[in-house]
Design a protein around this motif. Sequence first.
Motif, short mmCIF file in Angstrom:
data_model
loop_
_atom_site.label_atom_id
_atom_site.label_comp_id
_atom_site.label_asym_id
_atom_site.label_seq_id
_atom_site.Cartn_x
_atom_site.Cartn_y
_atom_site.Cartn_z
N PHE A 1 0.82 -1.20 0.00
CA PHE A 1 0.00 0.00 0.00
C PHE A 1 0.86 1.26 0.00
O PHE A 1 0.48 2.29 -0.59
CB PHE A 1 -0.95 0.00 1.19
CG PHE A 1 -2.19 -0.81 0.97
CD1 PHE A 1 -3.32 -0.23 0.40
CD2 PHE A 1 -2.23 -2.15 1.29
CE1 PHE A 1 -4.46 -0.98 0.18
CE2 PHE A 1 -3.36 -2.92 1.07
CZ PHE A 1 -4.50 -2.33 0.51
N MET A 2 2.02 1.20 0.66
CA MET A 2 2.93 2.34 0.65
C MET A 2 3.46 2.58 -0.76
O MET A 2 3.65 3.72 -1.18
CB MET A 2 4.08 2.08 1.61
CG MET A 2 3.71 2.14 3.08
SD MET A 2 3.44 3.84 3.65
CE MET A 2 5.13 4.42 3.73
N LYS B 1 -7.71 4.77 -5.99
CA LYS B 1 -8.34 4.67 -7.31
C LYS B 1 -8.44 3.22 -7.81
O LYS B 1 -8.98 2.98 -8.89
CB LYS B 1 -7.54 5.49 -8.32
CG LYS B 1 -7.38 6.95 -7.92
CD LYS B 1 -6.50 7.70 -8.92
CE LYS B 1 -6.27 9.13 -8.50
NZ LYS B 1 -5.40 9.87 -9.46
N VAL B 2 -7.89 2.29 -7.03
CA VAL B 2 -7.86 0.89 -7.46
C VAL B 2 -9.03 0.14 -6.84
O VAL B 2 -9.25 0.21 -5.62
CB VAL B 2 -6.53 0.22 -7.03
CG1 VAL B 2 -6.51 -1.25 -7.45
CG2 VAL B 2 -5.34 0.97 -7.63
N PRO B 3 -9.82 -0.59 -7.63
CA PRO B 3 -10.92 -1.40 -7.09
C PRO B 3 -10.41 -2.40 -6.05
O PRO B 3 -9.28 -2.88 -6.14
CB PRO B 3 -11.48 -2.13 -8.32
CG PRO B 3 -11.08 -1.26 -9.48
CD PRO B 3 -9.76 -0.66 -9.10
N LEU C 1 1.17 3.54 -13.23
CA LEU C 1 -0.16 3.48 -12.61
C LEU C 1 -1.08 4.53 -13.21
O LEU C 1 -2.24 4.26 -13.53
CB LEU C 1 -0.05 3.68 -11.10
CG LEU C 1 0.40 2.48 -10.27
CD1 LEU C 1 0.78 2.92 -8.86
CD2 LEU C 1 -0.70 1.43 -10.21
N ARG C 2 -0.56 5.74 -13.38
CA ARG C 2 -1.38 6.83 -13.90
C ARG C 2 -1.75 6.62 -15.36
O ARG C 2 -2.89 6.88 -15.76
CB ARG C 2 -0.64 8.16 -13.74
CG ARG C 2 -0.55 8.67 -12.31
CD ARG C 2 -0.25 10.17 -12.31
NE ARG C 2 0.87 10.49 -13.19
CZ ARG C 2 2.14 10.61 -12.79
NH1 ARG C 2 2.43 10.41 -11.52
NH2 ARG C 2 3.10 10.91 -13.65
N GLU D 1 -3.28 -2.83 -13.75
CA GLU D 1 -3.09 -4.09 -14.48
C GLU D 1 -1.69 -4.17 -15.08
O GLU D 1 -1.08 -5.24 -15.08
CB GLU D 1 -4.14 -4.23 -15.60
CG GLU D 1 -5.57 -4.30 -15.11
CD GLU D 1 -6.22 -2.94 -14.99
OE1 GLU D 1 -5.48 -1.92 -15.10
OE2 GLU D 1 -7.45 -2.89 -14.79
N LYS D 2 -1.19 -3.05 -15.58
CA LYS D 2 0.14 -3.04 -16.19
C LYS D 2 1.22 -3.27 -15.14
O LYS D 2 2.18 -4.02 -15.39
CB LYS D 2 0.37 -1.71 -16.89
CG LYS D 2 1.73 -1.61 -17.58
CD LYS D 2 1.89 -2.64 -18.68
CE LYS D 2 3.19 -2.45 -19.43
NZ LYS D 2 3.36 -3.44 -20.52
#
Length: 224
Positions: free
Chosen positions: A79-80, A88-90, A188-189, A194-195
């Motif tokens: 998480f860090m 923003k992640v499900p 991530l952005r 997924e990537k």
Amino acid sequence: MKKFISAFFVMSSLMFTHVSMAQSQQVESNPHLMIQEAASSTFSRMKNEQDLIAQNPEHLRTIMRENLLPYVDYKYSAFMVLGNQARKVPKQQLGEFVNVFREYLVTTYANAMGYYDDQTVAFEPVGNYADKKIVTVRALIQDEGKPDIKVAFKVRKDRKSNKWGAYDMVAEGISLLSSKRSEFESILRQEGIEKVIALMQQKINDPIVLQGSDAPIPRPAGQG
């Protein structure tokens, strides 16, 4: 960065291992002892299983999974690494990321075994951590003929279990978590979680390769 990676690989093996039942309660209550006393039995297993490792480098994953993960707060670390992007992640993908990140750490540590040199490690005096939740344990990696490398371990007490777990390491001022966060942030952005998961999985799927089968195992200061 090469110095940081080398330091990280060496100290990773020092930090985490199983301890005897007689020691476990004391070690769990003091993060400094958890790190320092773990070193000798880690080296013992590595030395005892060198032939098996040489025959099957994948065995390093087993060692890391059994001896390292119990002392790593990998969920907190995951998480860090995500930082603000975690919001923003499900939820389902967060769980997948944490699980893949765990195996990514296992692979990182397993690959580290080939980078050992004849270093020793000197720890700072044991402190009193009774009333603290997050502490820093400092040490020096000492290599004859080379400058000492300063390292610091970030260790956190879980509120539910009251057990200490390492979540970051800083070598010469460079944080492992910060480095990984910077590495993944733009991905991530731009391409999503997924990537990042795919990139970590690709690393996990690569075979473990020994970098130097004759490399000596480092030892804690004061041990031969």
